[in-house]
Design a protein around this motif. Sequence first.
Motif, PDB file in Angstrom:
ATOM      1  N   LEU A   7       0.973  -1.315   0.157  1.00 12.36           N
ATOM      2  CA  LEU A   7       0.442  -0.201   0.184  1.00 12.36           C
ATOM      3  C   LEU A   7       0.883   1.400  -0.504  1.00 12.36           C
ATOM      4  O   LEU A   7       0.583   2.124  -0.477  1.00 12.36           O
ATOM      5  CB  LEU A   7      -0.175   0.319   1.386  1.00 12.36           C
ATOM      6  CG  LEU A   7      -1.397   1.252   1.206  1.00 12.36           C
ATOM      7  CD1 LEU A   7      -2.813   1.169   0.130  1.00 12.36           C
ATOM      8  CD2 LEU A   7      -2.556   1.435   2.517  1.00 12.36           C
ATOM      9  N   VAL A   8       2.548   1.213   0.915  1.00  8.91           N
ATOM     10  CA  VAL A   8       2.534   2.289   0.544  1.00  8.91           C
ATOM     11  C   VAL A   8       3.403   2.754  -0.497  1.00  8.91           C
ATOM     12  O   VAL A   8       3.667   3.992  -1.110  1.00  8.91           O
ATOM     13  CB  VAL A   8       3.443   1.964   1.934  1.00  8.91           C
ATOM     14  CG1 VAL A   8       4.855   3.245   1.961  1.00  8.91           C
ATOM     15  CG2 VAL A   8       3.163   1.908   3.651  1.00  8.91           C
ATOM     16  N   VAL A   9       3.939   1.602  -1.207  1.00  9.29           N
ATOM     17  CA  VAL A   9       4.411   1.758  -1.905  1.00  9.29           C
ATOM     18  C   VAL A   9       3.710   2.330  -3.286  1.00  9.29           C
ATOM     19  O   VAL A   9       3.947   2.919  -4.768  1.00  9.29           O
ATOM     20  CB  VAL A   9       4.964   0.669  -3.091  1.00  9.29           C
ATOM     21  CG1 VAL A   9       5.277   0.482  -4.902  1.00  9.29           C
ATOM     22  CG2 VAL A   9       6.572   0.122  -2.049  1.00  9.29           C
ATOM     23  N   MET A  10       2.337   1.904  -3.460  1.00  8.16           N
ATOM     24  CA  MET A  10       1.712   1.940  -4.805  1.00  8.16           C
ATOM     25  C   MET A  10       1.231   3.740  -4.035  1.00  8.16           C
ATOM     26  O   MET A  10       0.524   4.653  -5.655  1.00  8.16           O
ATOM     27  CB  MET A  10      -0.263   1.515  -4.242  1.00  8.16           C
ATOM     28  CG  MET A  10      -0.370  -0.154  -5.026  1.00  8.16           C
ATOM     29  SD  MET A  10      -1.185  -0.808  -4.687  1.00  8.16           S
ATOM     30  CE  MET A  10      -2.615  -0.242  -3.391  1.00  8.16           C
ATOM     31  N   ILE A  11       1.002   3.477  -2.656  1.00  9.03           N
ATOM     32  CA  ILE A  11       0.958   5.415  -3.070  1.00  9.03           C
ATOM     33  C   ILE A  11       1.235   6.372  -2.575  1.00  9.03           C
ATOM     34  O   ILE A  11       0.953   7.508  -4.283  1.00  9.03           O
ATOM     35  CB  ILE A  11      -0.015   5.681  -1.632  1.00  9.03           C
ATOM     36  CG1 ILE A  11      -0.883   4.816  -1.231  1.00  9.03           C
ATOM     37  CG2 ILE A  11       0.117   6.803  -0.931  1.00  9.03           C
ATOM     38  CD1 ILE A  11      -1.531   4.836   0.216  1.00  9.03           C
ATOM     39  N   ALA A  12       3.055   5.929  -3.063  1.00 12.42           N
ATOM     40  CA  ALA A  12       4.023   6.175  -3.246  1.00 12.42           C
ATOM     41  C   ALA A  12       4.224   6.794  -4.205  1.00 12.42           C
ATOM     42  O   ALA A  12       4.388   7.779  -5.563  1.00 12.42           O
ATOM     43  CB  ALA A  12       5.529   5.686  -2.455  1.00 12.42           C
ATOM     44  N   SER A  13       4.100   5.300  -5.564  1.00 11.84           N
ATOM     45  CA  SER A  13       3.859   5.704  -7.357  1.00 11.84           C
ATOM     46  C   SER A  13       2.543   6.398  -7.251  1.00 11.84           C
ATOM     47  O   SER A  13       3.444   7.100  -8.524  1.00 11.84           O
ATOM     48  CB  SER A  13       3.792   3.984  -7.191  1.00 11.84           C
ATOM     49  OG  SER A  13       5.139   3.045  -6.857  1.00 11.84           O
ATOM     50  N   PHE A  14       1.931   6.112  -6.796  1.00 11.27           N
ATOM     51  CA  PHE A  14       0.843   7.505  -7.342  1.00 11.27           C
ATOM     52  C   PHE A  14       1.117   9.025  -7.534  1.00 11.27           C
ATOM     53  O   PHE A  14       0.477   9.950  -8.357  1.00 11.27           O
ATOM     54  CB  PHE A  14      -1.202   7.549  -6.843  1.00 11.27           C
ATOM     55  CG  PHE A  14      -1.431   8.185  -7.456  1.00 11.27           C
ATOM     56  CD1 PHE A  14      -2.328   8.183  -8.531  1.00 11.27           C
ATOM     57  CD2 PHE A  14      -1.557   9.373  -5.996  1.00 11.27           C
ATOM     58  CE1 PHE A  14      -3.622   8.573  -8.889  1.00 11.27           C
ATOM     59  CE2 PHE A  14      -3.259  10.016  -6.462  1.00 11.27           C
ATOM     60  CZ  PHE A  14      -3.203  10.080  -8.299  1.00 11.27           C
ATOM     61  N   ILE A  15       1.382   9.167  -6.158  1.00 14.84           N
ATOM     62  CA  ILE A  15       2.380  11.085  -5.598  1.00 14.84           C
ATOM     63  C   ILE A  15       3.000  10.867  -6.649  1.00 14.84           C
ATOM     64  O   ILE A  15       3.167  12.801  -7.394  1.00 14.84           O
ATOM     65  CB  ILE A  15       2.830  11.074  -4.038  1.00 14.84           C
ATOM     66  CG1 ILE A  15       1.369  10.779  -3.471  1.00 14.84           C
ATOM     67  CG2 ILE A  15       3.343  12.440  -3.743  1.00 14.84           C
ATOM     68  CD1 ILE A  15       1.518  10.721  -1.992  1.00 14.84           C
ATOM     69  N   ILE A  16       4.213  10.281  -6.899  1.00 15.87           N
ATOM     70  CA  ILE A  16       5.764  10.066  -7.922  1.00 15.87           C
ATOM     71  C   ILE A  16       4.900  10.524  -9.372  1.00 15.87           C
ATOM     72  O   ILE A  16       5.086  11.811  -9.588  1.00 15.87           O
ATOM     73  CB  ILE A  16       5.845   9.550  -7.892  1.00 15.87           C
ATOM     74  CG1 ILE A  16       7.206   9.360  -6.422  1.00 15.87           C
ATOM     75  CG2 ILE A  16       7.393   9.768  -8.613  1.00 15.87           C
ATOM     76  CD1 ILE A  16       7.987   8.610  -5.947  1.00 15.87           C
ATOM     77  N   SER A  17       3.249   9.860  -9.492  1.00 13.58           N
ATOM     78  CA  SER A  17       3.402  10.084 -11.139  1.00 13.58           C
ATOM     79  C   SER A  17       2.427  11.106 -11.471  1.00 13.58           C
ATOM     80  O   SER A  17       2.449  12.227 -12.386  1.00 13.58           O
ATOM     81  CB  SER A  17       2.808   8.704 -11.536  1.00 13.58           C
ATOM     82  OG  SER A  17       1.495   8.052 -10.721  1.00 13.58           O
TER      83      SER A  17
END
Length: 63
Positions: A31-41
């Motif tokens: 979940l942390v990786v998905m949220i961070a990926s979304f924010i960076i994208s």
Amino acid sequence: MKLKIYLQEAYDELVHKVTWPTWKELQSSALVVMIASFIISLMIFVMDMSFKNIMEFVYGLFY
């Protein structure tokens, strides 16, 4: 012969010496990786659109 020893040692290490995360920890990390990926994208998208608009404005000055 050395390959067999290496494979046995690698197996023993993976089975007995590695601490694997629990299912709950794995879900939390994913979940942390998905949220961070979304924010960076999202940040890259905003920067790309801003740069596009700036370049269109600059090119528009010369036409």
